[in-house]
Design a protein around this motif. Sequence first.
Motif, PDB file in Angstrom:
ATOM      1  N   ARG A  46      28.805 -13.530  32.899  1.00  0.00           N
ATOM      2  CA  ARG A  46      28.047 -14.774  32.698  1.00  0.00           C
ATOM      3  C   ARG A  46      28.265 -15.318  31.282  1.00  0.00           C
ATOM      4  O   ARG A  46      28.302 -16.526  31.093  1.00  0.00           O
ATOM      5  N   GLN A  49      31.328 -17.362  31.308  1.00  0.00           N
ATOM      6  CA  GLN A  49      31.090 -18.631  32.013  1.00  0.00           C
ATOM      7  C   GLN A  49      30.327 -19.620  31.132  1.00  0.00           C
ATOM      8  O   GLN A  49      30.678 -20.804  31.062  1.00  0.00           O
ATOM      9  N   TRP A  50      29.253 -19.144  30.496  1.00  0.00           N
ATOM     10  CA  TRP A  50      28.442 -20.043  29.676  1.00  0.00           C
ATOM     11  C   TRP A  50      29.191 -20.500  28.430  1.00  0.00           C
ATOM     12  O   TRP A  50      29.033 -21.635  27.989  1.00  0.00           O
ATOM     13  N   GLU A  52      32.389 -21.039  28.278  1.00  0.00           N
ATOM     14  CA  GLU A  52      33.289 -22.088  28.775  1.00  0.00           C
ATOM     15  C   GLU A  52      32.516 -23.381  29.023  1.00  0.00           C
ATOM     16  O   GLU A  52      32.957 -24.460  28.639  1.00  0.00           O
ATOM     17  N   LYS A  53      31.373 -23.283  29.663  1.00  0.00           N
ATOM     18  CA  LYS A  53      30.567 -24.460  29.989  1.00  0.00           C
ATOM     19  C   LYS A  53      30.110 -25.176  28.720  1.00  0.00           C
ATOM     20  O   LYS A  53      30.193 -26.390  28.620  1.00  0.00           O
ATOM     21  N   ALA A  56      33.042 -26.888  26.696  1.00  0.00           N
ATOM     22  CA  ALA A  56      33.728 -28.014  27.345  1.00  0.00           C
ATOM     23  C   ALA A  56      33.250 -29.322  26.718  1.00  0.00           C
ATOM     24  O   ALA A  56      32.061 -29.501  26.454  1.00  0.00           O
ATOM     25  N   ASP A  58      32.372 -32.302  27.677  1.00  0.00           N
ATOM     26  CA  ASP A  58      32.020 -33.079  28.857  1.00  0.00           C
ATOM     27  C   ASP A  58      30.619 -33.646  28.673  1.00  0.00           C
ATOM     28  O   ASP A  58      29.630 -32.950  28.891  1.00  0.00           O
ATOM     29  N   GLN A  61      27.743 -33.479  31.402  1.00  0.00           N
ATOM     30  CA  GLN A  61      27.003 -32.239  31.650  1.00  0.00           C
ATOM     31  C   GLN A  61      25.963 -32.020  30.555  1.00  0.00           C
ATOM     32  O   GLN A  61      26.208 -32.346  29.402  1.00  0.00           O
ATOM     33  N   VAL A  63      23.042 -28.866  29.290  1.00  0.00           N
ATOM     34  CA  VAL A  63      22.412 -27.554  29.448  1.00  0.00           C
ATOM     35  C   VAL A  63      21.190 -27.553  28.540  1.00  0.00           C
ATOM     36  O   VAL A  63      21.286 -27.865  27.356  1.00  0.00           O
ATOM     37  N   ALA A  77      20.594 -26.903  33.925  1.00  0.00           N
ATOM     38  CA  ALA A  77      21.836 -27.630  33.683  1.00  0.00           C
ATOM     39  C   ALA A  77      22.006 -28.677  34.770  1.00  0.00           C
ATOM     40  O   ALA A  77      21.564 -28.483  35.908  1.00  0.00           O
ATOM     41  N   SER A  82      29.388 -30.959  42.324  1.00  0.00           N
ATOM     42  CA  SER A  82      30.464 -29.989  42.458  1.00  0.00           C
ATOM     43  C   SER A  82      30.896 -29.811  43.914  1.00  0.00           C
ATOM     44  O   SER A  82      31.932 -29.225  44.180  1.00  0.00           O
ATOM     45  N   LYS A  93      22.463 -28.156  38.500  1.00  0.00           N
ATOM     46  CA  LYS A  93      23.361 -27.027  38.709  1.00  0.00           C
ATOM     47  C   LYS A  93      22.682 -25.672  38.509  1.00  0.00           C
ATOM     48  O   LYS A  93      23.020 -24.700  39.171  1.00  0.00           O
TER      49      LYS A  93
END
Length: 176
Positions: A46, A49-50, A52-53, A56, A58, A61, A63, A77, A82, A93
């Motif tokens: 995780r 993943q976080w 990367e999120k 990004a 972007d 998005q 969070v 988030a 998706s 999300k």
Amino acid sequence: MTGISIRSANIDDAQMIADFHVKVWRHTYQDLAPTEAYAVLNEQHRGKQWKEKLSANDNSQIVLIAEIDGRTVGIGAAGGSSESIFDGRGEIKFLYVDPDFKRRGIGRALLAQLAIHLRKMHYQAAALSVVKGNEPAMAFYEALNGRPAGEYIDPGPVWRSQNIVFVWDDVASLIS
């Protein structure tokens, strides 16, 4: 709820969010997820993943972290859809609240802030998915006038869970 603050997350929050995500996820899905998912969806997985999120670039998005006295009590988030079943609605999300802090308005407060973001991104409607069998979450979304609008199987590489999609045709209904 008094004492709650909600802030945007940044890259420095990634591992803390991952640790919180794993803790609440394991509590929530203890009777629903297969044991192999517990082994793979750990803090390290995780965390990646976080990171990367949150790294990004972007702007669609967001969070968010909910805190009380500096303690993380919720995360959320939102962003673009998706899955095609969301039918172009903005997607919530993630929404996780510490089990020790449920029923204190944290989930509602996070959802309201996520909905504000979706509206700023020009989404008129919102959607999210709930793992089939997660009755407390479904009751929560129904209490906020979310309506079931279909089902799909999450394509995740570890756990292909059966999910129910909840929608709000007017994202503003989540802002109050």
